[in-house]
Design an enzyme around this catalytic site. Structure first.
Site, PDB file in Angstrom:
ATOM      1  N   ASP A 192      -7.059  -1.622  -4.194  1.00 38.91           N
ATOM      2  CA  ASP A 192      -8.087  -1.289  -3.203  1.00 38.91           C
ATOM      3  C   ASP A 192      -9.094  -0.297  -3.786  1.00 38.91           C
ATOM      4  O   ASP A 192     -10.302  -0.423  -3.570  1.00 38.91           O
ATOM      5  CB  ASP A 192      -7.449  -0.682  -1.952  1.00 38.91           C
ATOM      6  CG  ASP A 192      -6.501  -1.630  -1.241  1.00 38.91           C
ATOM      7  OD1 ASP A 192      -6.687  -2.858  -1.345  1.00 38.91           O
ATOM      8  OD2 ASP A 192      -5.566  -1.139  -0.579  1.00 38.91           O
ATOM      9  N   ASP A 243       0.865  -1.180   0.000  1.00 40.89           N
ATOM     10  CA  ASP A 243       0.000   0.000   0.000  1.00 40.89           C
ATOM     11  C   ASP A 243       0.899   1.225   0.000  1.00 40.89           C
ATOM     12  O   ASP A 243       1.985   1.210   0.584  1.00 40.89           O
ATOM     13  CB  ASP A 243      -0.902   0.015   1.234  1.00 40.89           C
ATOM     14  CG  ASP A 243      -1.960  -1.076   1.217  1.00 40.89           C
ATOM     15  OD1 ASP A 243      -2.401  -1.455   0.126  1.00 40.89           O
ATOM     16  OD2 ASP A 243      -2.347  -1.543   2.300  1.00 40.89           O
TER      17      ASP A 243
END
Length: 191
Positions: free
Chosen positions: A154, A135
């Site tokens: 995501d 991330d």
């Protein structure tokens, strides 16, 4: 049938065209974008201070996430991996029946996101089914304290999921049909 019987000129309209190209094309493009940006993030952000963009609205910071949002379920990475694999299989099962552009786009985005994060779980350290997701996007704070640090996959899952919910609320089925309202069915049955 006699010669005097009227011939019905009504026919059922053909079903809408399949949307497999839209589904697959969107999934491939978004998955490629996710993979490229994750490789860039690891190469460019590893060991660096967070990069502040747009006056602090967005920060680029590398986080290796063993769980879901805010690292929830970090001890159950293998379960998250199996859930993602099940989602991928379910989407692939429905894909040949897609005749709705909205559903095709939504499921294509969810598929790309699930595959992007599943790839991390399968091939990144610390190991198979336990890999940490890369991330690197953080909103309003460099540490993910306002919103979980996320990635392209995501984002694709969230946007695709929202599109699927919208299609359901509008009464659009994945096969291109429109769900009739219950009130109109009641009126027809009472007449």
């Amino acid at each position: 049938m006699s010669d005097n019987d009227p011939v019905s000129t009504e026919s059922t309209p053909p079903p809408p065209p399949r949307r497999l190209g839209l589904f697959a094309g969107l999934a491939v493009v978004v998955l490629a974008l996710d993979i490229v940006t994750k490789f860039w993030a690891v190469a460019s952000l590893e060991g660096q201070e967070p990069v502040r963009l747009f006056g602090g609205a967005l920060y680029l910071v590398l986080v290796r996430n063993p769980g879901a949002a805010w690292s929830i379920g970090a001890d159950y990475t293998w379960v998250l991996s199996l859930i993602m694999a099940a989602v991928v299989l379910a989407i692939l099962y429905f894909a040949p029946r897609l005749r709705s552009g909205g559903w095709a786009a939504g499921l294509g985005l969810v598929l790309a996101g699930a595959l992007g994060n599943l790839g991390d779980r399968l091939f990144r350290p610390p190991g198979f089914l336990h890999g940490h997701v890369v991330d690197f996007l953080s909103l309003f704070a460099p540490d993910g304290s306002v919103w979980p640090v996320f990635n392209v996959a995501d984002s694709a899952i969230c946007v695709g999921g929202a599109l699927i919910v919208l299609m359901a609320l509008l009464g659009r089925e994945y096969d291109g049909t429109l769900i009739e309202k219950k009130s109109s069915k009641k009126k027809e049955s009472s007449s």
